[in-house]
Design a protein around this motif. Structure first.
Motif, PDB file in Angstrom:
ATOM      1  N   GLU A   1      91.532  31.335 -38.783  1.00  0.00           N
ATOM      2  CA  GLU A   1      91.015  31.923 -37.547  1.00  0.00           C
ATOM      3  C   GLU A   1      90.796  30.724 -36.436  1.00  0.00           C
ATOM      4  OE1 GLU A   1      88.328  35.138 -37.769  1.00  0.00           O
ATOM      5  OE2 GLU A   1      88.709  35.237 -39.812  1.00  0.00           O
ATOM      6  N   LYS A   2      91.370  30.734 -35.353  1.00  0.00           N
ATOM      7  CA  LYS A   2      91.217  29.835 -34.348  1.00  0.00           C
ATOM      8  C   LYS A   2      90.023  29.943 -33.466  1.00  0.00           C
ATOM      9  CE  LYS A   2      96.054  28.602 -34.387  1.00  0.00           C
ATOM     10  NZ  LYS A   2      97.422  28.366 -33.513  1.00  0.00           N
ATOM     11  N   LEU A   3      88.703  29.954 -34.030  1.00  0.00           N
ATOM     12  CA  LEU A   3      87.344  30.210 -33.276  1.00  0.00           C
ATOM     13  C   LEU A   3      87.122  29.361 -32.129  1.00  0.00           C
ATOM     14  CD1 LEU A   3      85.082  31.364 -36.216  1.00  0.00           C
ATOM     15  CD2 LEU A   3      86.629  32.813 -35.048  1.00  0.00           C
ATOM     16  N   ILE A   4      87.510  27.974 -32.524  1.00  0.00           N
ATOM     17  CA  ILE A   4      87.070  26.766 -31.605  1.00  0.00           C
ATOM     18  C   ILE A   4      88.287  27.097 -30.275  1.00  0.00           C
ATOM     19  CG2 ILE A   4      87.253  24.438 -31.059  1.00  0.00           C
ATOM     20  CD1 ILE A   4      86.372  24.023 -34.034  1.00  0.00           C
ATOM     21  N   GLN A   5      89.427  27.290 -30.698  1.00  0.00           N
ATOM     22  CA  GLN A   5      90.322  27.525 -29.348  1.00  0.00           C
ATOM     23  C   GLN A   5      90.028  28.833 -28.692  1.00  0.00           C
ATOM     24  OE1 GLN A   5      90.777  26.711 -32.819  1.00  0.00           O
ATOM     25  NE2 GLN A   5      92.801  25.549 -32.920  1.00  0.00           N
ATOM     26  N   GLY A   6      89.437  29.703 -29.431  1.00  0.00           N
ATOM     27  CA  GLY A   6      89.073  31.155 -28.662  1.00  0.00           C
ATOM     28  C   GLY A   6      87.988  30.802 -27.640  1.00  0.00           C
ATOM     29  N   MET A   7      87.066  29.708 -28.036  1.00  0.00           N
ATOM     30  CA  MET A   7      85.833  29.714 -27.147  1.00  0.00           C
ATOM     31  C   MET A   7      86.368  28.668 -26.201  1.00  0.00           C
ATOM     32  SD  MET A   7      82.823  30.986 -27.021  1.00  0.00           S
ATOM     33  CE  MET A   7      82.746  31.641 -28.415  1.00  0.00           C
ATOM     34  N   LEU A   8      87.325  28.279 -26.022  1.00  0.00           N
ATOM     35  CA  LEU A   8      87.855  27.440 -25.040  1.00  0.00           C
ATOM     36  C   LEU A   8      88.660  28.164 -23.922  1.00  0.00           C
ATOM     37  CD1 LEU A   8      88.732  24.242 -27.002  1.00  0.00           C
ATOM     38  CD2 LEU A   8      87.168  24.402 -25.205  1.00  0.00           C
ATOM     39  N   HIS A   9      89.544  29.099 -24.481  1.00  0.00           N
ATOM     40  CA  HIS A   9      90.424  29.785 -23.755  1.00  0.00           C
ATOM     41  C   HIS A   9      90.002  31.332 -23.594  1.00  0.00           C
ATOM     42  CE1 HIS A   9      92.817  30.749 -27.167  1.00  0.00           C
ATOM     43  NE2 HIS A   9      93.064  29.623 -27.260  1.00  0.00           N
ATOM     44  N   GLY A  10      89.262  31.772 -24.472  1.00  0.00           N
ATOM     45  CA  GLY A  10      88.967  33.119 -24.498  1.00  0.00           C
ATOM     46  C   GLY A  10      89.688  34.315 -25.137  1.00  0.00           C
ATOM     47  N   ARG A  11      90.862  33.853 -25.809  1.00  0.00           N
ATOM     48  CA  ARG A  11      91.987  34.525 -26.372  1.00  0.00           C
ATOM     49  C   ARG A  11      91.885  34.476 -27.809  1.00  0.00           C
ATOM     50  NH1 ARG A  11      94.446  36.724 -21.702  1.00  0.00           N
ATOM     51  NH2 ARG A  11      96.007  38.037 -23.102  1.00  0.00           N
ATOM     52  N   LYS A  12      92.116  35.647 -28.593  1.00  0.00           N
ATOM     53  CA  LYS A  12      92.381  35.372 -30.116  1.00  0.00           C
ATOM     54  C   LYS A  12      93.607  36.247 -30.606  1.00  0.00           C
ATOM     55  CE  LYS A  12      88.624  35.752 -32.738  1.00  0.00           C
ATOM     56  NZ  LYS A  12      87.600  36.548 -33.459  1.00  0.00           N
ATOM     57  N   PRO A  13      94.407  36.102 -31.484  1.00  0.00           N
ATOM     58  CA  PRO A  13      95.682  36.585 -31.979  1.00  0.00           C
ATOM     59  C   PRO A  13      95.136  37.769 -32.698  1.00  0.00           C
ATOM     60  CG  PRO A  13      95.213  34.776 -33.284  1.00  0.00           C
ATOM     61  CD  PRO A  13      94.233  34.671 -32.233  1.00  0.00           C
ATOM     62  N   LEU A  14      95.347  39.013 -32.262  1.00  0.00           N
ATOM     63  CA  LEU A  14      94.912  40.294 -32.786  1.00  0.00           C
ATOM     64  C   LEU A  14      95.972  41.433 -32.762  1.00  0.00           C
ATOM     65  CD1 LEU A  14      91.392  40.179 -30.872  1.00  0.00           C
ATOM     66  CD2 LEU A  14      91.874  40.053 -33.189  1.00  0.00           C
ATOM     67  N   PRO A  15      95.815  42.399 -33.517  1.00  0.00           N
ATOM     68  CA  PRO A  15      96.584  43.448 -33.472  1.00  0.00           C
ATOM     69  C   PRO A  15      96.919  44.143 -32.397  1.00  0.00           C
ATOM     70  CG  PRO A  15      95.432  43.662 -35.396  1.00  0.00           C
ATOM     71  CD  PRO A  15      94.916  42.619 -34.654  1.00  0.00           C
ATOM     72  N   ALA A  16      98.135  44.915 -32.181  1.00  0.00           N
ATOM     73  CA  ALA A  16      98.244  45.439 -30.856  1.00  0.00           C
ATOM     74  C   ALA A  16      97.422  46.797 -30.698  1.00  0.00           C
ATOM     75  CB  ALA A  16      99.582  46.079 -30.903  1.00  0.00           C
ATOM     76  N   GLY A  17      96.863  47.159 -29.746  1.00  0.00           N
ATOM     77  CA  GLY A  17      95.755  48.060 -29.452  1.00  0.00           C
ATOM     78  C   GLY A  17      94.306  47.632 -29.537  1.00  0.00           C
ATOM     79  N   THR A  18      94.151  46.298 -30.051  1.00  0.00           N
ATOM     80  CA  THR A  18      92.696  46.075 -29.835  1.00  0.00           C
ATOM     81  C   THR A  18      92.145  45.999 -28.489  1.00  0.00           C
ATOM     82  OG1 THR A  18      93.318  44.598 -32.066  1.00  0.00           O
ATOM     83  CG2 THR A  18      91.119  44.132 -30.775  1.00  0.00           C
ATOM     84  N   THR A  19      90.819  46.632 -28.529  1.00  0.00           N
ATOM     85  CA  THR A  19      90.126  46.562 -27.169  1.00  0.00           C
ATOM     86  C   THR A  19      90.073  45.250 -26.680  1.00  0.00           C
ATOM     87  OG1 THR A  19      88.727  48.522 -27.818  1.00  0.00           O
ATOM     88  CG2 THR A  19      87.998  47.277 -26.178  1.00  0.00           C
ATOM     89  N   GLU A  20      90.364  45.061 -25.469  1.00  0.00           N
ATOM     90  CA  GLU A  20      90.277  43.768 -24.713  1.00  0.00           C
ATOM     91  C   GLU A  20      88.819  43.560 -24.019  1.00  0.00           C
ATOM     92  OE1 GLU A  20      93.006  42.024 -22.271  1.00  0.00           O
ATOM     93  OE2 GLU A  20      94.622  42.093 -23.600  1.00  0.00           O
ATOM     94  N   ALA A  21      88.453  42.434 -23.711  1.00  0.00           N
ATOM     95  CA  ALA A  21      87.013  42.202 -22.994  1.00  0.00           C
ATOM     96  C   ALA A  21      86.885  43.051 -21.689  1.00  0.00           C
ATOM     97  CB  ALA A  21      86.719  40.723 -23.059  1.00  0.00           C
TER      98      ALA A  21
END
Length: 225
Positions: free
Chosen positions: A179-199
């Motif tokens: 899981e790319k947690l560090i990258q997510g905390m840099l650009h705010g996005r994560k690879p997730l299934p379709a239909g996942t609630t966005e921020a």
């Protein structure tokens, strides 16, 4: 909670305020430690770093109720039973995937916020028995100030342990779970299934107002007479 992530879909999870808070808090704590170790004239900067930590923590508390979906405490603080069950599944590598903080990560956020607040807060009443005193040392007796200074040092040890556990968790998810947690905390996005609630869209004005309120509140605290 979601299904297993689909790496082809990128979903907004962490809003800019959460990310800025995260990195500013890390930098402030690191600088507070370094400047405290230097002593001397650096102690003024050490205290400024502490004031910054208090302001950041207060803002994050506000944002935990008024921020975007995944920033809210209600989204990631779960019951002790739920958290223990998650931990048992994680030990077997059978844990479900969460778009935001998982249960253990959520409680780590709470622990880091509390320890950071306690560390910086005790510094307001501390003194080094030489020439550096916190801005509120006049509100307590000398003996109590010396005792609070001892707490200030002990709490920092606890904060270091919590930070170490947090980093181990990040390494585990980053390297072992992929899981790319560090990258997510840099650009705010994560690879997730379709239909996942966005921020959702970032309420910029609300965030700026809350940041100003947090700064004003800490400034007022520092000027108590």
């Amino acid at each position: 909670m979601t299904q297993q992530p689909d790496s082809t879909l990128s979903t907004r999870v962490w809003d800019p305020y959460v990310r800025i808070f995260h990195w500013l808090l890390a930098a402030s704590i690191l600088f507070a430690w370094w400047s405290g170790e230097q002593g001397g004239n650096w102690m003024s900067w050490h205290m400024y770093a502490g004031y910054t930590v208090l302001t950041l923590v207060l803002f994050r508390l506000f944002w935990g109720f008024a921020g975007t979906h995944y920033a809210r405490f209600a989204e990631f603080i779960r019951s002790p039973g739920h958290t223990v069950n998650y931990g048992l599944k994680a030990a077997r590598r059978e844990e479900p995937h969460y778009a935001g903080h998982n249960p253990l990560g959520g409680w780590m956020v709470v622990a880091l916020l509390l320890l950071s607040a306690a560390q910086a807060g005790t510094g307001l009443f501390a003194n080094d028995e030489i020439f550096t005193e916190g801005p509120l040392v006049h509100l307590v007796s000398y003996d109590l100030s010396v005792e609070i200074t001892r707490w200030h040092k002990l709490i920092f040890d606890g904060l270091l342990i919590a930070i170490g556990l947090h980093l181990l968790g990040v390494v585990w998810h980053q390297r072992v779970r992929g899981e790319k947690l560090i990258q997510g905390m840099l650009h705010g996005r994560k690879p997730l299934p379709a239909g996942t609630t966005e921020a959702g869209n970032t309420p910029w004005v609300r965030g700026l107002i809350l940041a100003a309120i947090a700064a004003a509140a800490i400034w007022s605290l520092l000027n108590l007479t």
